[in-house]
Design a protein around this motif. Sequence first.
Motif, PDB file in Angstrom:
ATOM      1  N   GLY A 176       0.811  -1.212   0.000  1.00  0.00           N
ATOM      2  CA  GLY A 176       0.000   0.000   0.000  1.00  0.00           C
ATOM      3  C   GLY A 176       0.841   1.257   0.000  1.00  0.00           C
ATOM      4  N   ALA A 177       1.956   1.242   0.743  1.00  0.00           N
ATOM      5  CA  ALA A 177       2.850   2.403   0.748  1.00  0.00           C
ATOM      6  C   ALA A 177       3.444   2.651  -0.629  1.00  0.00           C
ATOM      7  CB  ALA A 177       3.961   2.197   1.769  1.00  0.00           C
ATOM      8  N   SER A 178       3.799   1.585  -1.336  1.00  0.00           N
ATOM      9  CA  SER A 178       4.334   1.752  -2.690  1.00  0.00           C
ATOM     10  C   SER A 178       3.294   2.354  -3.629  1.00  0.00           C
ATOM     11  CB  SER A 178       4.812   0.399  -3.233  1.00  0.00           C
ATOM     12  OG  SER A 178       5.874  -0.117  -2.459  1.00  0.00           O
ATOM     13  N   VAL A 179       2.053   1.931  -3.470  1.00  0.00           N
ATOM     14  CA  VAL A 179       0.986   2.506  -4.298  1.00  0.00           C
ATOM     15  C   VAL A 179       0.870   4.002  -4.055  1.00  0.00           C
ATOM     16  CG1 VAL A 179      -1.509   2.531  -4.664  1.00  0.00           C
ATOM     17  CG2 VAL A 179      -0.297   0.354  -4.484  1.00  0.00           C
ATOM     18  N   HIS A 180       0.925   4.422  -2.792  1.00  0.00           N
ATOM     19  CA  HIS A 180       0.801   5.842  -2.487  1.00  0.00           C
ATOM     20  C   HIS A 180       2.026   6.631  -2.950  1.00  0.00           C
ATOM     21  CE1 HIS A 180      -2.740   4.780  -0.202  1.00  0.00           C
ATOM     22  NE2 HIS A 180      -2.970   6.059   0.011  1.00  0.00           N
ATOM     23  N   VAL A 181       3.195   6.002  -2.870  1.00  0.00           N
ATOM     24  CA  VAL A 181       4.387   6.672  -3.400  1.00  0.00           C
ATOM     25  C   VAL A 181       4.228   6.917  -4.895  1.00  0.00           C
ATOM     26  CG1 VAL A 181       6.832   6.342  -3.915  1.00  0.00           C
ATOM     27  CG2 VAL A 181       5.978   5.869  -1.640  1.00  0.00           C
ATOM     28  N   LYS A 182       3.761   5.904  -5.594  1.00  0.00           N
ATOM     29  CA  LYS A 182       3.538   6.057  -7.033  1.00  0.00           C
ATOM     30  C   LYS A 182       2.492   7.128  -7.316  1.00  0.00           C
ATOM     31  CE  LYS A 182       3.821   4.837 -11.403  1.00  0.00           C
ATOM     32  NZ  LYS A 182       4.998   5.210 -12.217  1.00  0.00           N
ATOM     33  N   ALA A 183       1.442   7.181  -6.482  1.00  0.00           N
ATOM     34  CA  ALA A 183       0.405   8.195  -6.677  1.00  0.00           C
ATOM     35  C   ALA A 183       0.957   9.598  -6.445  1.00  0.00           C
ATOM     36  CB  ALA A 183      -0.763   7.920  -5.725  1.00  0.00           C
TER      37      ALA A 183
END
Length: 333
Positions: A176-183
């Motif tokens: 989930g943290a990686s998804v938010h970083v990408k966002a």
Amino acid sequence: MSASALSVLLCLVSALCYAVGALLQERVAVAARQPTVHATLCSGLWWAALTLNGGGGLLHVLALRWGPLTLVQPLGALTIVFALPLAALGHGRGAGRAGAGRAAWAGVGLVAGGLAVLTAMVDTGPGGVVSVRDQSVIAGLVIGGVALLAVTAFRMRWAAGRSAVLAAAAGVAFGGASVHVKAVVDGWGVLGVGAEAAGLCLTALMAAAGLAASQASYRGAGLTVPLVTTTLVNPVVASLIGVAVMDDGFRYGAAGLPLVVTAAGTAAVGLLALVRDRAVREGTGRSEGSVPVASGVPRASPGERAPRLSAHGRPSPDVTRGQSCTKSPYVSQ
């Protein structure tokens, strides 16, 4: 150098940093007699592991800047490929013995082949920008899932099962943290400052939860089970969210899906082969080693008789010829 090649290179270095950081975390968990927060914060190894994980995370962010989630996250499986031989070297077994097994080399080949196919199948087209509302929904689902897994883990008495569930929670949080970083990276200059700040705060919250769950997963279970579980859960969660929300995907649409699934399965089988080879070699090393001696019991030097132990594990006084033996008043005649 193309953007995809740069992203792959950053992923390789990031995986190496994560591997060394995981080894140090496992050593901190083993060395701590009382696994308290204060003892962990006073450990220099833990801060070194935190630094390596932070460096790996920064490289991971840069990789996400140049590549999609479906490319960056599966390459995180290389953490296990790096970590297991390094763990064998750290225990003094040597590189040859740690990696010369046929199962280990076969596992490395399967992982490399599976990841190569996945990398070739990734669609590197532009993805969509995730809105603040979608980011909040994703964060809520991820944090709820992590909390549920943590409660389930702390109710389990089986050490290996508890470690696997906590590692799965860490994988969900890191995914989930990686998804938010990408966002955040994709929305830079598009979304407002408040939206970017909110995304960074959610990223930090999930990363902290993942770090805590990851550290707890190494207690009483060694390195292999938590590391493999986290490494497998992380890309699955991130890739599913990326496909569903960020318009990430693979080439050839539905026609290429069987090849993608086969490649992912091949990489997973290779990881399991590496883990099995590692477990067999650890078991062989224990069987060849000597029986451990309890702490506090004096060892006999060459040519001397080993001290006798009482029922409580303490050395009993030796009775020589010509000396009387005083019986304890607590022992019945």
